[in-house]
Design a protein around this motif. Structure first.
Motif, mmCIF file in Angstrom:
data_model
loop_
_atom_site.group_PDB
_atom_site.id
_atom_site.type_symbol
_atom_site.label_atom_id
_atom_site.label_comp_id
_atom_site.label_asym_id
_atom_site.label_seq_id
_atom_site.Cartn_x
_atom_site.Cartn_y
_atom_site.Cartn_z
ATOM 1 N N VAL A 111 0.849 -1.194 0.000
ATOM 2 C CA VAL A 111 0.000 0.000 0.000
ATOM 3 C C VAL A 111 0.885 1.244 0.000
ATOM 4 O O VAL A 111 1.875 1.317 0.732
ATOM 5 C CB VAL A 111 -0.936 0.014 1.226
ATOM 6 N N ILE A 112 0.512 2.208 -0.830
ATOM 7 C CA ILE A 112 1.215 3.487 -0.934
ATOM 8 C C ILE A 112 0.189 4.595 -0.718
ATOM 9 O O ILE A 112 -0.851 4.612 -1.387
ATOM 10 C CB ILE A 112 1.880 3.655 -2.306
ATOM 11 N N GLY A 113 0.468 5.497 0.207
ATOM 12 C CA GLY A 113 -0.481 6.572 0.473
ATOM 13 C C GLY A 113 0.182 7.870 0.863
ATOM 14 O O GLY A 113 1.264 7.877 1.460
ATOM 15 N N VAL A 114 -0.476 8.973 0.523
ATOM 16 C CA VAL A 114 -0.096 10.308 0.970
ATOM 17 C C VAL A 114 -1.332 10.919 1.603
ATOM 18 O O VAL A 114 -2.432 10.826 1.044
ATOM 19 C CB VAL A 114 0.392 11.178 -0.207
ATOM 20 N N GLY A 115 -1.187 11.519 2.787
ATOM 21 C CA GLY A 115 -2.366 12.065 3.437
ATOM 22 C C GLY A 115 -2.071 12.696 4.783
ATOM 23 O O GLY A 115 -0.976 13.211 5.015
ATOM 24 N N ASN A 116 -3.049 12.586 5.682
ATOM 25 C CA ASN A 116 -2.977 13.276 6.968
ATOM 26 C C ASN A 116 -3.865 12.531 7.961
ATOM 27 O O ASN A 116 -5.016 12.228 7.660
ATOM 28 C CB ASN A 116 -3.469 14.724 6.790
ATOM 29 N N GLY A 117 -3.330 12.220 9.146
ATOM 30 C CA GLY A 117 -4.125 11.536 10.156
ATOM 31 C C GLY A 117 -3.364 10.400 10.800
ATOM 32 O O GLY A 117 -2.179 10.184 10.524
ATOM 33 N N SER A 118 -4.054 9.624 11.632
ATOM 34 C CA SER A 118 -3.389 8.574 12.397
ATOM 35 C C SER A 118 -2.854 7.456 11.518
ATOM 36 O O SER A 118 -1.977 6.700 11.946
ATOM 37 C CB SER A 118 -4.348 8.002 13.448
ATOM 38 N N SER A 119 -3.352 7.327 10.298
ATOM 39 C CA SER A 119 -2.789 6.339 9.367
ATOM 40 C C SER A 119 -1.330 6.656 9.052
ATOM 41 O O SER A 119 -0.600 5.795 8.561
ATOM 42 C CB SER A 119 -3.581 6.313 8.058
ATOM 43 N N PHE A 120 -0.911 7.887 9.323
ATOM 44 C CA PHE A 120 0.454 8.307 9.027
ATOM 45 C C PHE A 120 1.264 8.593 10.281
ATOM 46 O O PHE A 120 2.412 9.014 10.194
ATOM 47 C CB PHE A 120 0.424 9.537 8.113
ATOM 48 N N SER A 121 0.672 8.367 11.448
ATOM 49 C CA SER A 121 1.400 8.586 12.700
ATOM 50 C C SER A 121 1.445 7.346 13.578
ATOM 51 O O SER A 121 2.343 7.200 14.408
ATOM 52 C CB SER A 121 0.771 9.737 13.491
ATOM 53 N N GLY A 122 0.492 6.428 13.413
ATOM 54 C CA GLY A 122 0.452 5.213 14.217
ATOM 55 C C GLY A 122 0.863 3.994 13.418
ATOM 56 O O GLY A 122 1.474 4.096 12.356
ATOM 57 N N ASN A 123 0.502 2.824 13.931
ATOM 58 C CA ASN A 123 0.909 1.563 13.305
ATOM 59 C C ASN A 123 -0.242 0.822 12.635
ATOM 60 O O ASN A 123 -0.107 -0.344 12.274
ATOM 61 C CB ASN A 123 1.557 0.647 14.347
ATOM 62 N N SER A 124 -1.376 1.499 12.469
ATOM 63 C CA SER A 124 -2.516 0.846 11.822
ATOM 64 C C SER A 124 -2.384 0.908 10.312
ATOM 65 O O SER A 124 -1.654 1.747 9.760
ATOM 66 C CB SER A 124 -3.824 1.514 12.254
ATOM 67 N N THR A 125 -3.075 0.009 9.620
ATOM 68 C CA THR A 125 -3.127 0.060 8.169
ATOM 69 C C THR A 125 -4.023 1.217 7.743
ATOM 70 O O THR A 125 -4.528 1.970 8.566
ATOM 71 C CB THR A 125 -3.631 -1.275 7.601
ATOM 72 N N PHE A 126 -4.217 1.355 6.427
ATOM 73 C CA PHE A 126 -4.858 2.551 5.881
ATOM 74 C C PHE A 126 -6.252 2.804 6.447
ATOM 75 O O PHE A 126 -6.995 1.892 6.779
ATOM 76 C CB PHE A 126 -4.954 2.446 4.353
ATOM 77 N N ASN A 127 -6.585 4.073 6.538
ATOM 78 C CA ASN A 127 -7.931 4.532 6.807
ATOM 79 C C ASN A 127 -8.334 5.408 5.628
ATOM 80 O O ASN A 127 -7.645 6.382 5.322
ATOM 81 C CB ASN A 127 -7.974 5.332 8.111
ATOM 82 N N THR A 128 -9.427 5.061 4.944
ATOM 83 C CA THR A 128 -9.811 5.768 3.720
ATOM 84 C C THR A 128 -9.841 7.273 3.923
ATOM 85 O O THR A 128 -9.347 8.047 3.090
ATOM 86 C CB THR A 128 -11.193 5.293 3.238
ATOM 87 N N SER A 129 -10.409 7.730 5.046
ATOM 88 C CA SER A 129 -10.625 9.154 5.251
ATOM 89 C C SER A 129 -9.341 9.942 5.460
ATOM 90 O O SER A 129 -9.351 11.175 5.404
ATOM 91 C CB SER A 129 -11.560 9.384 6.450
ATOM 92 N N HIS A 130 -8.207 9.251 5.668
ATOM 93 C CA HIS A 130 -6.946 9.939 5.929
ATOM 94 C C HIS A 130 -6.128 10.183 4.666
ATOM 95 O O HIS A 130 -5.104 10.874 4.735
ATOM 96 C CB HIS A 130 -6.096 9.128 6.911
ATOM 97 N N GLY A 131 -6.528 9.622 3.537
ATOM 98 C CA GLY A 131 -5.691 9.670 2.354
ATOM 99 C C GLY A 131 -6.051 10.743 1.350
ATOM 100 O O GLY A 131 -7.212 10.845 0.949
ATOM 101 N N LEU A 132 -5.071 11.562 0.945
ATOM 102 C CA LEU A 132 -5.211 12.320 -0.293
ATOM 103 C C LEU A 132 -5.317 11.319 -1.435
ATOM 104 O O LEU A 132 -6.166 11.437 -2.316
ATOM 105 C CB LEU A 132 -4.004 13.246 -0.495
ATOM 106 N N PHE A 133 -4.451 10.307 -1.391
ATOM 107 C CA PHE A 133 -4.637 9.143 -2.249
ATOM 108 C C PHE A 133 -4.091 7.906 -1.565
ATOM 109 O O PHE A 133 -3.138 7.965 -0.791
ATOM 110 C CB PHE A 133 -3.995 9.320 -3.634
ATOM 111 N N TRP A 134 -4.762 6.795 -1.823
ATOM 112 C CA TRP A 134 -4.286 5.465 -1.450
ATOM 113 C C TRP A 134 -4.235 4.617 -2.718
ATOM 114 O O TRP A 134 -5.202 4.566 -3.479
ATOM 115 C CB TRP A 134 -5.223 4.780 -0.456
#
Length: 260
Positions: A111-134
């Motif tokens: 998975v490759i993503g750019v965005g903002n939120g806990s998907s980019f600060s924690g250890n969980s996999t992607f969250n749709t609402s956090h991605g500019l794109f996934w």
């Protein structure tokens, strides 16, 4: 580090103007083979080894890119990956470029993503609402995330093992359309290139948001070799045309241009 885009107008058409900022650039330089990746020996601010996995480590000589690369492989649903945790320049526009090569591509997901939120600060996999794109490789199927589900890129694009790929994504989460050398991208849309060929032209971004982080990770057994990870907070062509090429074009009539 700044890169200057030369601006000129030819018969009424305007190329991408303004100063383009390269906000992240990791090529792994001459790191020795087998070196364990850390936030000290790379520009990543997030590096994780998932349950049962090996540490992300250096491959030298690289099989993709040049010099050194890295290898990442998650062996369970617990992600193994790299990225930047919410410290990139805040922007609703991002261009990302990365080279990669798979092993056991049919075994899991990258998975490759750019965005903002806990998907980019924690250890969980992607969250749709956090991605500019996934984007992801799902057992070799190339997919993008939109409207809460995964959809095929370019109807049905697949990856293969032991094949080098170069991905470029130009994502526009702003409310204005943008032009770059070779194309343009509408508000809330993105262009996806693979090995220099455009696969998606003005496909919807996952969310129109302001991004400040990115992540690349593997789960469930697929390995990925990664090199030349770059992000700009502008819409630009990758690779950028040289200044000499741009100056030469300035004196010519623009005969053809991709129009939307």
């Amino acid at each position: 580090m700044k890169k200057i885009i030369i601006t000129f107008t030819i018969h009424g058409f305007m190329t991408m103007t303004s100063q383009s900022a390269l906000v992240f650039d990791e090529e792994f330089a001459s790191l020795p083979d087998g070196t364990t990746l850390t936030t000290s020996n790379t520009d990543f601010t997030y590096i994780r080894k998932g349950s049962g996995a090996s540490d992300p480590a250096v491959i030298r000589p690289a099989q993709v890119g040049s010099g050194s690369s890295i290898f990442v492989k998650g062996v369970s649903g617990s992600l193994t990956g790299v990225g930047v945790k919410e410290t990139l320049t805040l922007s609703s526009i991002y261009t990302m470029s990365v080279d990669f090569r798979f092993t056991d591509v049919s075994s899991g997901n990258v998975v490759i993503g750019v965005g903002n939120g806990s998907s980019f600060s924690g250890n969980s996999t992607f969250n749709t609402s956090h991605g500019l794109f996934w984007l992801q490789s799902d057992n070799g199927n190339f997919e993008h995330r939109i409207s809460g589900k995964w959809s095929n890129v370019n109807e049905a694009t697949t990856f293969e093992d032991d094949t080098n790929y170069s991905l470029q994504v130009i994502a526009n989460g702003s409310s204005n359309s943008l032009s770059y050398s070779g194309g343009d991208v509408a508000a809330g849309k993105m262009d996806i290139y693979l090995n220099g060929n455009i696969l998606e032209d003005d496909v919807a971004v996952t969310n129109s948001l302001t991004a400040n982080g990115f992540r690349i990770y593997s789960v469930n057994g697929v390995g990925v070799e990664i090199d030349d990870v770059k992000l700009w907070n502008e819409a630009i062509a990758v690779p950028e045309p040289s200044s000499a090429t741009l100056l030469g074009l300035a004196g010519l009539v623009l005969l053809t241009r991709r129009r939307k």
